[in-house]
Design an enzyme around this catalytic site. Structure first.
Site, short mmCIF file in Angstrom:
data_model
loop_
_atom_site.label_atom_id
_atom_site.label_comp_id
_atom_site.label_asym_id
_atom_site.label_seq_id
_atom_site.Cartn_x
_atom_site.Cartn_y
_atom_site.Cartn_z
CB THR A 1 -0.91 -0.34 1.19
OG1 THR A 1 -1.68 1.20 0.99
CG2 THR A 1 -0.41 -0.80 2.64
CG ASP A 2 -1.12 4.81 -1.13
OD1 ASP A 2 -1.43 4.13 -0.17
OD2 ASP A 2 -1.93 5.79 -1.33
CD GLU A 3 -3.78 3.47 4.34
OE1 GLU A 3 -3.70 3.77 5.05
OE2 GLU A 3 -4.55 2.97 3.63
CE1 TYR B 1 -2.97 -2.61 5.30
CE2 TYR B 1 -3.33 -0.55 4.74
CZ TYR B 1 -3.32 -1.84 4.53
OH TYR B 1 -2.81 -2.69 3.65
CE LYS C 1 0.23 -4.51 2.45
NZ LYS C 1 -0.03 -6.03 2.21
CG ASN D 1 -7.30 -0.90 -5.23
OD1 ASN D 1 -7.64 -2.26 -5.52
ND2 ASN D 1 -6.58 -0.07 -4.25
NE ARG E 1 -7.15 7.81 3.25
CZ ARG E 1 -6.43 9.06 4.00
NH1 ARG E 1 -5.91 9.59 3.71
NH2 ARG E 1 -6.15 8.66 5.08
P1 NAD Z 1 -9.54 -7.95 1.65
O1 NAD Z 1 -9.11 -7.09 3.96
O2 NAD Z 1 -10.39 -7.05 1.64
O3 NAD Z 1 -8.96 -8.97 2.57
C1 NAD Z 1 -7.71 -10.35 2.55
C2 NAD Z 1 -8.24 -11.54 2.72
O4 NAD Z 1 -6.94 -12.12 2.44
C3 NAD Z 1 -9.47 -11.80 2.72
O5 NAD Z 1 -9.81 -13.24 1.47
C4 NAD Z 1 -9.22 -12.47 3.74
O6 NAD Z 1 -9.85 -12.83 4.20
C5 NAD Z 1 -7.25 -13.41 3.85
N1 NAD Z 1 -6.81 -13.09 4.38
C6 NAD Z 1 -6.90 -12.50 5.89
N2 NAD Z 1 -5.85 -12.77 7.19
C7 NAD Z 1 -5.58 -14.25 6.50
C8 NAD Z 1 -4.38 -15.52 6.92
N3 NAD Z 1 -3.74 -14.94 8.49
N4 NAD Z 1 -3.98 -15.99 6.07
C9 NAD Z 1 -4.94 -16.56 4.96
N5 NAD Z 1 -5.37 -15.55 4.55
C10 NAD Z 1 -5.76 -14.43 5.11
O7 NAD Z 1 -8.39 -7.04 1.51
P2 NAD Z 1 -7.89 -5.72 0.02
O8 NAD Z 1 -8.15 -4.84 0.69
O9 NAD Z 1 -8.88 -7.39 -1.07
O10 NAD Z 1 -6.27 -5.95 0.31
C11 NAD Z 1 -5.44 -7.09 -0.13
C12 NAD Z 1 -4.30 -6.69 -0.18
O11 NAD Z 1 -4.24 -5.31 -0.28
C13 NAD Z 1 -3.85 -5.81 1.18
O12 NAD Z 1 -2.29 -6.98 1.26
C14 NAD Z 1 -3.90 -4.44 1.44
O13 NAD Z 1 -2.54 -4.13 1.98
C15 NAD Z 1 -3.36 -4.04 -0.07
N6 NAD Z 1 -3.49 -2.86 -0.56
C16 NAD Z 1 -4.93 -2.46 -0.58
C17 NAD Z 1 -5.58 -1.64 -0.82
C18 NAD Z 1 -6.65 -1.32 -0.74
O14 NAD Z 1 -7.60 0.17 -1.10
N7 NAD Z 1 -7.93 -2.20 -0.20
C19 NAD Z 1 -4.60 -0.14 -1.30
C20 NAD Z 1 -3.19 -1.46 -1.85
C21 NAD Z 1 -2.98 -2.22 -1.84
P1 TYD Z 2 -11.22 3.44 4.68
O1 TYD Z 2 -11.84 3.33 3.48
O2 TYD Z 2 -11.07 2.67 6.05
O3 TYD Z 2 -9.09 3.51 3.80
P2 TYD Z 2 -7.57 4.50 4.38
O4 TYD Z 2 -8.44 4.77 5.74
O5 TYD Z 2 -6.61 2.76 3.83
O6 TYD Z 2 -7.25 5.23 3.21
O7 TYD Z 2 -10.90 5.63 5.29
C1 TYD Z 2 -11.04 6.00 3.49
C2 TYD Z 2 -10.63 7.15 4.06
O8 TYD Z 2 -12.03 8.07 4.85
C3 TYD Z 2 -10.30 7.77 5.23
O9 TYD Z 2 -9.61 9.57 5.75
C4 TYD Z 2 -10.32 7.82 7.05
C5 TYD Z 2 -12.21 8.07 5.61
N1 TYD Z 2 -13.58 7.86 7.01
C6 TYD Z 2 -14.19 8.24 7.00
O10 TYD Z 2 -14.20 9.79 7.21
N2 TYD Z 2 -15.65 7.66 7.21
C7 TYD Z 2 -15.84 6.07 7.29
O11 TYD Z 2 -17.12 5.72 7.91
C8 TYD Z 2 -14.60 5.78 6.86
C9 TYD Z 2 -14.40 4.21 7.36
C10 TYD Z 2 -13.01 6.06 6.53
#
Ligand code: NAD
Ligand code: TYD
Length: 348
Positions: free
Chosen positions: A131-133, A156, A160, A186, A220
């Protein structure tokens, strides 16, 4: 070339899009989806491809090294695309240990098993999705680049960042053939409705308040999840070993403006007078340590690998809203925990 690719976290939001893309696009590859099926992952996300001959699901936990050894041996794993993680910042604030165990120890287990099983590193890839975080928080100006120093601020992002460092350490120390990418926020179908976009869609649909943390001026950069999956495909096949690629949408929004845009789309789709949903907006206590702004400079992946986002934010948001409005059963099942119960009983 034949490959047996272990995709971890393939039942989750981004992982299910990556599994679908690889299963459909590469019939020569065997795709083994290894997932613990936490609250965030369920196999209803993959019903359209579950019967394909090149797809296998294995329920397992990356915290369990023996389970990883077994899946590597049984399926003769040649490559790893690692997405499994605990992924929600708010949950990491209320309970960091799951993040430390899955994101750090789980990644270390995966690296160790890959190192032990791949006697020579030729023809293998260990691709870590991040992640970019990890780069911390920006002010009004500037962008995250691949060489921006790490400065994670939530449990978190710290977990990462730690896993990213381990992956790079295995490249430098053991010559492990790694690739990494760090992506912005995403959005799209199949995202658990605790993250901003699906939470707001679900709350607007059910007339619940729309909680905006602080003043809603945090920024974001949003990317359509299928564009992220396309980027992962390109990096897996063409990215250089040992390198990191930043992935982003060139698409910055303050939270409040994004939620207002969603309210407008929802009013139109639900045939409500424009302005109805916006009345649900409620400003609530800010998130602890809330990062102000994330913004990605995705020039490297564009210039070196030819990847750019494929759709506009307007089209992506409309598609996302349409998906949630026509998949109400999915929403009900994930919010009530019905899928979690059903799949945990099916795969003990
Ligand atoms: P998500 O929470 O939707 O899915 C995570 C998946 O991992 C789930 O299917 C869960 O069952 C599985 N999982 C969790 N713990 C596990 C374990 N101990 N063993 C096996 N499986 C396990 O997450 P996501 O949003 O799809 O993110 C996927 C990846 O992409 C993550 O590594 C996250 O850090 C990264 N990422 C997410 C975003 C975003 O915006 N969602 C952005 C950049 C990077
Ligand atoms: P989120 O979807 O949790 O992603 P991330 O914290 O990983 O960027 O949150 C996106 C942005 O929205 C973040 O600045 C927090 C804000 N947010 C709210 O204002 N209200 C909410 O209920 C949630 C879940 C997030």
């Amino acid at each position: 070339m034949k490959k047996n690719i272990l995709i971890t976290g393939g039942a989750g939001f981004i992982g299910s899009h990556v599994v679908r893309l690889f299963v459909n696009k590469y019939p020569n590859y065997q795709i083994i989806n290894f997932d613990k099926l936490t609250y965030a992952g369920n196999l209803a996300n993959l019903t359209d491809i579950e019967k394909q001959p090149n797809y296998t699901f294995v329920k397992g936990d990356i915290q369990n090294k023996h389970a990883l050894e077994k899946v590597f041996k049984t399926h003769q794993i040649t490559d790893v695309i690692h997405l499994a993680a605990e992924s929600h910042v708010d949950r990491s604030i209320s309970g960091p240990m799951d993040f430390i165990l899955t994101n750090i120890v789980g990644t270390a287990n995966l690296l160790e098993v890959s190192r032990a099983r791949w006697s020579k590193f030729d023809h293998h890839i260990f691709y870590h999705i991040s992640t970019d975080e990890v780069y911390g928080s920006l002010g009004e100006e500037g962008f995250f680049l691949e060489d921006t120093p790490y400065d994670p601020r939530s449990p978190y992002s710290a977990s990462k960042a730690s896993s990213d460092h381990l992956v790079r350490a295995y490249f430098h120390t053991y010559g492990m053939p790694v690739k990494l990418s760090n992506c912005s926020n995403n959005y799209g179908s199949h995202q658990f409705p605790e993250k901003l976009v699906p939470l707001m869609i679900n709350n607007i649909k059910t007339n619940k308040s729309l909680p905006i943390y602080g003043k809603g001026d945090n920024v974001r950069d949003w990317l359509w999840v299928e564009d992220h999956a396309r980027a992962i495909d390109v990096i897996f096949h063409k990215g250089k070993l040992g390198e990191t690629y930043n992935i982003g949408g060139w698409n910055e929004w303050t939270n409040i403006n994004l939620v207002k845009a969603l309210c407008r789309i929802m009013d139109e789709k639900l045939n409500r007078p424009i302005g109805t949903s916006q009345k649900l907006i409620t400003f609530v206590k800010d998130r602890a340590g809330h990062d102000m702004r994330y913004a990605i400079d995705a020039t490297k992946i564009k210039n070196e690998l030819g990847w750019t986002p494929s759709i506009t934010f307007k089209d992506g948001l409309e598609k996302t809203v349409d998906w949630y409005l026509s998949n109400t059963q999915w929403l009900d099942n994930v919010t009530s925990g019905a899928y979690e119960k059903y799949y945990s009983e099916k795969y003990l």
